[in-house]
Enzyme design. Structure first.
Site, PDB file in Angstrom:
ATOM      1  N   LYS A 132      46.020  40.542  82.026  1.00  0.00           N
ATOM      2  CA  LYS A 132      44.910  39.980  82.007  1.00  0.00           C
ATOM      3  C   LYS A 132      45.123  39.199  83.366  1.00  0.00           C
ATOM      4  O   LYS A 132      46.026  39.007  84.088  1.00  0.00           O
ATOM      5  CB  LYS A 132      44.942  38.794  80.981  1.00  0.00           C
ATOM      6  CG  LYS A 132      44.922  39.136  79.687  1.00  0.00           C
ATOM      7  CD  LYS A 132      43.465  39.777  79.171  1.00  0.00           C
ATOM      8  CE  LYS A 132      43.631  40.262  77.692  1.00  0.00           C
ATOM      9  NZ  LYS A 132      42.398  40.657  77.282  1.00  0.00           N
ATOM     10  N   LYS A 158      49.347  48.183  77.986  1.00  0.00           N
ATOM     11  CA  LYS A 158      47.937  48.806  77.431  1.00  0.00           C
ATOM     12  C   LYS A 158      47.022  48.384  78.441  1.00  0.00           C
ATOM     13  O   LYS A 158      47.016  47.430  79.120  1.00  0.00           O
ATOM     14  CB  LYS A 158      47.876  48.181  75.936  1.00  0.00           C
ATOM     15  CG  LYS A 158      46.438  48.598  75.398  1.00  0.00           C
ATOM     16  CD  LYS A 158      46.159  47.875  74.233  1.00  0.00           C
ATOM     17  CE  LYS A 158      45.268  46.758  74.035  1.00  0.00           C
ATOM     18  NZ  LYS A 158      43.928  46.847  74.913  1.00  0.00           N
ATOM     19  N   ASP A 160      43.066  47.309  79.344  1.00  0.00           N
ATOM     20  CA  ASP A 160      42.055  46.514  78.407  1.00  0.00           C
ATOM     21  C   ASP A 160      41.103  47.659  78.212  1.00  0.00           C
ATOM     22  O   ASP A 160      40.715  48.723  78.870  1.00  0.00           O
ATOM     23  CB  ASP A 160      41.521  45.142  79.304  1.00  0.00           C
ATOM     24  CG  ASP A 160      41.541  44.107  78.134  1.00  0.00           C
ATOM     25  OD1 ASP A 160      41.027  44.292  77.097  1.00  0.00           O
ATOM     26  OD2 ASP A 160      42.142  43.126  78.724  1.00  0.00           O
ATOM     27  N   GLU A 161      40.049  47.261  77.203  1.00  0.00           N
ATOM     28  CA  GLU A 161      39.024  48.293  76.947  1.00  0.00           C
ATOM     29  C   GLU A 161      37.774  48.517  77.872  1.00  0.00           C
ATOM     30  O   GLU A 161      37.532  49.676  77.968  1.00  0.00           O
ATOM     31  CB  GLU A 161      38.435  47.945  75.529  1.00  0.00           C
ATOM     32  CG  GLU A 161      37.474  46.437  75.751  1.00  0.00           C
ATOM     33  CD  GLU A 161      38.400  45.133  75.786  1.00  0.00           C
ATOM     34  OE1 GLU A 161      39.501  45.219  75.401  1.00  0.00           O
ATOM     35  OE2 GLU A 161      37.754  44.056  76.099  1.00  0.00           O
ATOM     36  N   HIS A 250      41.475  51.737  70.311  1.00  0.00           N
ATOM     37  CA  HIS A 250      40.589  50.239  70.265  1.00  0.00           C
ATOM     38  C   HIS A 250      39.363  50.354  69.872  1.00  0.00           C
ATOM     39  O   HIS A 250      38.543  51.409  69.834  1.00  0.00           O
ATOM     40  CB  HIS A 250      40.568  49.952  71.933  1.00  0.00           C
ATOM     41  CG  HIS A 250      40.363  48.498  72.064  1.00  0.00           C
ATOM     42  ND1 HIS A 250      39.154  48.021  71.807  1.00  0.00           N
ATOM     43  CD2 HIS A 250      41.140  47.675  72.700  1.00  0.00           C
ATOM     44  CE1 HIS A 250      39.061  46.745  72.111  1.00  0.00           C
ATOM     45  NE2 HIS A 250      40.499  46.365  72.645  1.00  0.00           N
ATOM     46  N   LYS A 290      41.970  34.856  67.965  1.00  0.00           N
ATOM     47  CA  LYS A 290      40.564  34.648  68.478  1.00  0.00           C
ATOM     48  C   LYS A 290      39.308  35.143  67.896  1.00  0.00           C
ATOM     49  O   LYS A 290      38.361  34.763  68.275  1.00  0.00           O
ATOM     50  CB  LYS A 290      40.730  34.759  70.056  1.00  0.00           C
ATOM     51  CG  LYS A 290      40.618  36.319  70.379  1.00  0.00           C
ATOM     52  CD  LYS A 290      40.666  36.196  72.063  1.00  0.00           C
ATOM     53  CE  LYS A 290      40.709  37.869  72.316  1.00  0.00           C
ATOM     54  NZ  LYS A 290      40.622  38.259  73.943  1.00  0.00           N
TER      55      LYS A 290
HETATM   56  C1  CAP Z   1      43.113  41.112  73.319  1.00  0.00           C
HETATM   57  C2  CAP Z   1      42.281  41.935  74.123  1.00  0.00           C
HETATM   58  C3  CAP Z   1      41.622  42.994  72.740  1.00  0.00           C
HETATM   59  C4  CAP Z   1      41.282  42.427  71.709  1.00  0.00           C
HETATM   60  C5  CAP Z   1      40.332  43.152  70.669  1.00  0.00           C
HETATM   61  C6  CAP Z   1      41.166  41.416  74.702  1.00  0.00           C
HETATM   62  O1  CAP Z   1      43.866  40.366  74.501  1.00  0.00           O
HETATM   63  O2  CAP Z   1      42.905  42.854  74.750  1.00  0.00           O
HETATM   64  O3  CAP Z   1      40.693  43.661  73.230  1.00  0.00           O
HETATM   65  O4  CAP Z   1      42.383  42.046  70.856  1.00  0.00           O
HETATM   66  O5  CAP Z   1      40.142  42.750  69.423  1.00  0.00           O
HETATM   67  O6  CAP Z   1      40.918  41.702  75.509  1.00  0.00           O
HETATM   68  O7  CAP Z   1      40.731  40.393  73.902  1.00  0.00           O
HETATM   69  P1  CAP Z   1      44.393  38.755  74.243  1.00  0.00           P
HETATM   70  P2  CAP Z   1      40.787  43.639  68.147  1.00  0.00           P
HETATM   71  O8  CAP Z   1      45.941  39.093  73.736  1.00  0.00           O
HETATM   72  O9  CAP Z   1      44.464  38.039  75.464  1.00  0.00           O
HETATM   73  O10 CAP Z   1      43.651  37.909  73.355  1.00  0.00           O
HETATM   74  O11 CAP Z   1      42.235  43.837  68.568  1.00  0.00           O
HETATM   75  O12 CAP Z   1      40.478  42.571  66.998  1.00  0.00           O
HETATM   76  O13 CAP Z   1      39.764  44.808  68.016  1.00  0.00           O
HETATM   77 MG    MG Z   2      41.010  43.901  75.337  1.00  0.00          MG
END
Ligand code: CAP
Ligand code: MG
Length: 409
Positions: A132, A158, A160-161, A250, A290
């Site tokens: 992040k 990993k 991020d998306e 993801h 969250k």
């Molecule tokens: C988590 C995360 C994921 C979410 C997606 C984000 O980061 O990388 O994309 O977990 O949701 O960008 O928020 P944090 P899910 O650890 O900083 O929250 O797994 O429910 O699909």
């Molecule tokens: Mg993410």
């Protein structure tokens, strides 16, 4: 093939009329009677066979479907029906895949046993982090965060998306650098490390990226399966089958389909499609983090992608996976060390735990954040209270001071 729907008829439409229209439009009917409807076509109509309150089960003759083609399946049972005027609300809650249909897919290439084997991790939960801020870091900054997290004890880096191949962090450069760093950290720590690198793109480019990862001895690629589309995901799975690569899936955009309890496609259906096509890891939520998702929901997704069979309930159907390998549940989104005992209590050990902000937000930086995460994991597995363990473990102590046991909103 059996589908379970929640439905609400539109004003002035009877229950029978409504479910009949759903069965018809999702199989081979249309809005009026047809001169072309011959007996052999009538025979493969879908039939609603059980109505309980607002729930209906519809059976579809297997001839309606092309084997090994998820886009075609979804164009049928999750296609026009959501927009019919005769229906006020409609949610596809579950699909029971019959044996012959399952056999036309590969399913996951590894499953939890396969991943544990190449990662040399016997039975503890697998750990992961996403650097992040999500996007904006340069390739060098990204690799440095990855290095620190790996050194601090995390197994998987990993992407991020929404990180793919942007100006500040080019895909091919990132892959080369991160795998170089990975090899260095493996030598230094004696632990296996791996990287869920996001290859999401137009299909041909996505396969090119996956090939690049394979050539760098990567074990995993990551895909945003909903934004890339089912067809792209199936193509990637074929490539990964031939190249022995695992897939981290993801689910970005899933809530556009599944958040409304009365309308859309359930997360259960999406998760089952991921197992069918062959995702090795799948985000299923946290119940405490969250993002929305209840404890019961998360457990249902976990069971449906992990177990060999699952019994039916009010909002799901019986499913026998016919020996298809399992998909590892990934818990992510707003997690930090203080929540680790909750998640392990919920999911057990066969899962990937992902902490992004919960590592890189640590007051002493990423290495300390990663160490705090591993300490929280060790304490939980030893059955020791986090507060007690933190007395002798500074990184965990600082993390607990920062976030405590709070659940993000
Ligand atoms: C988590 C995360 C994921 C979410 C997606 C984000 O980061 O990388 O994309 O977990 O949701 O960008 O928020 P944090 P899910 O650890 O900083 O929250 O797994 O429910 O699909
Ligand atoms: Mg993410």
């Amino acid at each position: 093939m059996i589908c379970l729907f929640y439905f609400e008829p539109a004003k002035g439409i009877s229950v029978k009329e409504a479910v009949g229209r759903v069965a018809s439009e999702s199989s081979n009917g249309t809005w009026t009677s047809l001169s072309t409807l011959k007996e052999h076509i009538r025979k493969i109509r879908a039939r609603a066979f059980e109505i309980k309150g607002n729930y209906v089960k519809i059976a579809y003759p297997i001839e309606l479907f092309e084997f090994g083609n998820v886009p075609q399946l979804m164009s049928s049972v999750a296609g026009n029906i959501f927009g019919m005027k005769a229906i006020k609300n409609l949610k596809l809650l579950d699909i029971m895949f019959p044996k012959a249909y399952i056999k036309s897919f590969d399913g996951p290439g590894f499953g939890v046993h396969g991943v544990r084997k190449f990662m040399k991790i016997k039975d503890r939960p697998l750990t992961c982090t996403v650097p992040k801020p999500k996007v904006g870091m340069t390739t060098v900054e990204h690799a440095k965060v990855g290095m620190d997290a790996w050194l601090g004890g995390v197994d998987f880096l990993k992407d991020d998306e929404n990180l793919s191949d942007q100006k500040f962090n080019r895909f091919y450069k990132r892959a080369e650098l991160c795998f170089k760093v990975r090899d260095m950290v493996e030598k230094k720590t004696g632990e296996r490390k791996s990287y869920f690198i996001n290859v999401t793109a137009e299909t041909k480019e996505m396969l090119k990226r996956a090939k690049f990862v394979a050539d760098l001895n990567g074990e995993y690629v990551m895909i945003d399966f909903l934004t890339a589309g089912f067809a792209g995901f199936q193509s990637l799975r074929d490539f990964c089958h031939d190249n022995k690569i695992a897939i981290h899936v993801h689910r970005a955009m899933h809530a556009a389909f599944d958040r409304n309890p009365k309308h859309g496609v359930s997360m259960l259906v999406l998760a089952k499609l991921v197992r069918l096509i062959g995702g090795d890891n799948m985000h299923i939520g946290t119940a405490v983090g969250k993002l929305v998702g209840s404890r019961e929901d998360v457990m249902l997704y976990r069971d449906s992608i992990s177990n060999s069979k699952i019994s039916g309930g009010k909002e799901n159907l019986y499913q026998d996976w016919q020996g298809l390998k399992d998909t590892i549940p990934v818990s992510s989104g707003g997690l930090h060390p203080g929540l680790v005992p909750n998640i392990i209590g919920l999911l057990g050990n066969d899962c990937v735990l992902q902490l992004g902000g919960g590592i890189h937000g640590h007051p002493n930086g990423t290495i300390s954040g990663a160490m705090a995460f591993r300490q929280a994991l060790d304490a939980t597995l030893k059955g020791i209270d986090l507060g007690d363990y933190a007395v002798e473990h500074k990184e965990l102590r600082d993390a607990l001071r920062m976030w405590g046991y709070s659940r993000p909103v």
